[in-house]
Design an enzyme around this catalytic site. Structure first.
Site, mmCIF file in Angstrom:
data_model
loop_
_atom_site.group_PDB
_atom_site.id
_atom_site.type_symbol
_atom_site.label_atom_id
_atom_site.label_comp_id
_atom_site.label_asym_id
_atom_site.label_seq_id
_atom_site.Cartn_x
_atom_site.Cartn_y
_atom_site.Cartn_z
ATOM 1 N N ILE A 50 0.872 -1.177 0.000
ATOM 2 C CA ILE A 50 0.000 0.000 0.000
ATOM 3 C C ILE A 50 0.906 1.222 0.000
ATOM 4 C CG2 ILE A 50 -0.226 -0.036 2.524
ATOM 5 C CD1 ILE A 50 -3.074 1.138 2.128
ATOM 6 N N LEU A 51 0.575 2.170 -0.850
ATOM 7 C CA LEU A 51 1.418 3.356 -0.981
ATOM 8 C C LEU A 51 0.565 4.553 -1.368
ATOM 9 C CD1 LEU A 51 4.309 4.605 -1.124
ATOM 10 C CD2 LEU A 51 4.314 4.026 -3.547
ATOM 11 N N GLN A 77 0.418 12.440 1.019
ATOM 12 C CA GLN A 77 0.417 11.793 2.330
ATOM 13 C C GLN A 77 -0.033 12.760 3.420
ATOM 14 O OE1 GLN A 77 4.323 10.036 2.817
ATOM 15 N NE2 GLN A 77 4.039 8.652 1.092
ATOM 16 N N LYS A 92 -3.006 13.078 4.574
ATOM 17 C CA LYS A 92 -4.318 13.651 4.281
ATOM 18 C C LYS A 92 -5.449 12.644 4.520
ATOM 19 C CE LYS A 92 -2.357 16.735 0.745
ATOM 20 N NZ LYS A 92 -2.384 17.158 -0.687
ATOM 21 N N GLY A 93 -5.123 11.514 5.101
ATOM 22 C CA GLY A 93 -6.140 10.516 5.424
ATOM 23 C C GLY A 93 -6.422 9.514 4.325
ATOM 24 N N GLY A 135 -4.515 7.035 3.172
ATOM 25 C CA GLY A 135 -4.133 5.677 3.545
ATOM 26 C C GLY A 135 -5.240 5.005 4.335
ATOM 27 N N GLU A 141 0.616 -8.202 4.881
ATOM 28 C CA GLU A 141 1.937 -8.819 4.824
ATOM 29 C C GLU A 141 2.985 -7.914 5.469
ATOM 30 O OE1 GLU A 141 5.276 -9.803 1.408
ATOM 31 O OE2 GLU A 141 3.165 -9.863 0.872
#
Length: 657
Positions: A230-231, A237, A239-240, A242, A264
């Site tokens: 996940i990226l 980034q 800013k919610g 993710g 993982e």
């Protein structure tokens, strides 16, 4: 890719290196991390702009493995890479004063950069600038044939799409450079495997982030989802987004009624967000509160420190299974959340902190020592044999492997014709031409436990990884007791390497001869990138596991440890603080501040950084600061217990030998 100031007689060879004679001194080389800068740009105007966003890659030296992380044959080398956040093409601007073989050859820069950017690397700057117009609708073209996923919790202008089938390869090949540069220890997925799905977060035709999810078969007729990567694009980034992606994946898992959703090897920050989300999801279940009530009542009305028998707040098996069925949270993650749910139920927590610390201490002791632990007692209750093409033994909380997948190998431990234990290991492709081994399951028959057979199996797997020269050996979500044994083994393996001791010597010397508590700048004992890579190559220990062992190696080198404990505690505290608050958190000019935000206040924060260490006018809440310091002290104490526990076993083993 453009080059400037190149000598007329020197051109970059098509071979990896070209050797010449006549250089008076051996070339020491240049660290790739020191001469390469990478900028993420969203328009042609941002190219060459001093305000462009510079990304901080994990470790560029890693991509120059054949040169020990160094670039040879150049004086005054500067490499500036521009990476488009629109089409993910890249252009490298290379300049140097001179090029000459100093005894180590001349590094082929084009080939090395293609190890990172592959076909995304364009030849000329003009071609790169053209991509901002010719490829401006790249993301829109991808999502035009993708499945849109509805989620009412997303911001109004943000959408999530699921990309499947052949389109996965086309999209992911563009994203590989971001994965290699920004996901520590990551391995690009095998896009030829149809079990991979890509979830992309899009706003206004621009990619905000993505997640790669693998669909595993679960015996006999179910599916598990595993989040492999996940990226969030660096400029997007904090800013919610993710959290948004994780929530979408949770919704997919529930809607499709898969068995569960796992992650993982999540890094600490991802695990933190995951746990925050899952605790909030569990709090809406009435059954959770009913299960908590008797435990909370006991903690509120009894003094557990006076009990002759340890009291551990084990969750009922029925509630673990209900949460797995309803929310798709697996048992391991449930147990991560359970203690937090108890903490939240003790209000005010300060009044019951002694009792709470007692149950946490009991649980940690049970995990490490394994004495009558309820967790371990239930872990093996469902031992079942399955005979198909090979042998598969499942146990509670695990997922029987797909025996039709030829990438699985089973290692069995046998004595006198009787099975003592087994390990199930998966062989993953590693881009571009290597293999990784991942231990998916390991089990010793209950009657044969506590006899060292688990350690024997782990040592065999280490030997296989080295003998077959795979990239590394990882373990899928190891429980604490397995991680403890793994770390004991790996520390002993690393202790035989001379290079480890050479890397430790300057650090140990500093800890022995200086008072770190009086230093104005924090001292953190970061291992050299070269030694991390050497250990990975020679012992097949990945970077994450190396860092688990590094502090223990320092501890073992400080003899007598009691004499230098203050300094040692200082470096552990500095490292924990850096992990929790950020690498620059020790500096006087950086502060966490509360600001109004449209996002969840518990999941968002901002950093204020003053220039040159200047004084700031921000006032800190003393109570909040005290809570942070107390939490940090608890984390340090927990880490010290882990370190001492491993160190004691290593010392005993060395003494016995």
């Amino acid at each position: 890719m453009g080059t400037k100031n190149q000598s007329s007689t020197d051109s970059i060879s098509d071979n990896k290196k070209r050797r010449r004679i006549g250089f008076s001194e051996i070339d020491a080389g240049i660290d790739a991390n020191e001469c390469i800068k990478i900028y993420l740009v969203s328009s042609k105007e941002e190219v060459d702009s001093p305000d462009s966003f510079q990304i901080e890659p994990v470790d560029l030296n890693h991509f120059f493995e054949e040169e020990d992380g160094k670039i040879y044959g150049y004086q005054g080398l500067k490499i500036t890479v521009w990476l488009s956040s629109i089409s993910f093409h890249a252009y490298a601007d290379i300049s140097f004063q001179s090029s000459l073989d100093g005894g180590k050859g001349i590094t082929d820069l084009k080939s090395s950069l293609q190890n990172i950017f592959a076909l995304n690397l364009v030849e000329t700057k003009d071609d790169f600038l053209q991509t901002f117009s010719t490829e401006s609708h790249y993301v829109k073209s991808i999502v035009s044939s993708a499945e849109v996923l509805q989620n009412k919790e997303l911001p109004i202008d943000v959408e999530v799409f699921r990309v499947r089938g052949n389109a996965v390869g086309d999209l992911y090949s563009r994203l590989v450079p971001l994965v290699l540069l920004l996901v520590d220890g990551s391995n690009p997925i095998d896009v030829t495997d149809p079990s991979w799905d890509i979830y992309i977060l899009v706003r206004g035709g621009r990619l905000l982030g993505f997640a790669a999810v693998y669909r595993f078969h679960r015996y006999p007729d179910s599916t598990r989802l595993r989040l492999g990567q996940i990226l969030i694009i660096p400029t997007e980034q904090r800013k919610g987004y993710g959290r948004n992606l994780l929530e979408v994946l949770n919704n997919v898992a529930v809607a499709e009624n898969v068995y569960d959703l796992t992650i993982e090897e999540p890094i600490d920050s991802l695990q933190h967000v995951r746990t925050c989300i899952d605790v909030q999801r569990m709090l809406v279940l009435d059954s959770i509160h009913h299960a908590l009530d008797p435990i909370v009542s006991k903690l509120k009305h009894e003094n557990l420190s006076k009990k002759s028998e340890p009291f551990r707040c084990v969750a009922p098996a029925t509630i673990i299974d209900e949460v797995r069925k309803r929310l798709k949270i697996n048992k391991r993650q449930f147990l991560q959340c359970w203690e937090i749910l108890i903490y939240l139920s003790l209000d005010p927590i300060e009044k019951y902190m002694d009792n709470y610390m007692t149950i946490v201490s009991n649980r940690v002791k049970a995990d490490v020592l394994g004495k009558e632990s309820e967790v371990f007692a239930t872990e093996f209750h469902a031992l079942r044999p399955y005979l198909f093409c090979g042998i598969d033994l499942g146990f509670s909380g695990s997922n029987p492997i797909d025996v039709t997948d030829p990438s699985w190998d089973i290692y069995i431990l046998v004595r006198g014709g009787r099975l003592l234990g087994f390990a199930a290991v998966y062989r993953f492709h590693r881009y571009p031409d290597s293999t990784r081994l991942r231990l998916g399951q390991i089990l010793i028959i209950p009657t044969e436990q506590r006899k060292g057979y688990g350690r024997n199996l782990l040592e065999v797997l280490n030997n296989v990884a080295v003998a077959e020269n795979v990239y590394d050996l990882t373990i899928e979500e190891p429980i604490d007791s397995l991680q403890h044994v793994r770390t004991c083994i790996d520390v002993q393996r690393m202790l035989v390497l001379d290079s480890i001791h050479h890397a430790l010597d300057p650090i140990v010397s500093k800890l022995k001869h200086e008072n770190l508590s009086k230093k104005s700048e924090p001292f953190r004992c970061v291992p050299p990138a070269t030694i991390i890579d050497e250990v990975r190559k020679r012992l097949k220990i990945n970077k994450r596991q190396f860092l688990q062992c590094w502090e223990i190696l320092i501890y073992l080198s400080l003899d007598p440890i009691e004499k230098y404990m203050d300094n040692y505690m200082t470096i552990v505290s500095n490292r924990v603080k850096a992990d929790v608050l950020g690498k620059e958190s020790e500096g006087a000019g950086k502060r966490l501040i509360d600001i109004p935000t449209e996002f969840d206040s518990d999941m968002s924060f901002s950093m204020f950084k003053s220039e040159g260490g200047e004084a700031t006018s921000i006032e800190k809440d003393d109570n909040q600061q005290g809570n942070i310091e107390e939490q940090l002290r608890q984390l340090v104490d927990e880490r010290m217990k882990e370190i001492k526990s491993v160190a004691e076993k290593i010392t005993v083993t060395k003494g016995a030998s």
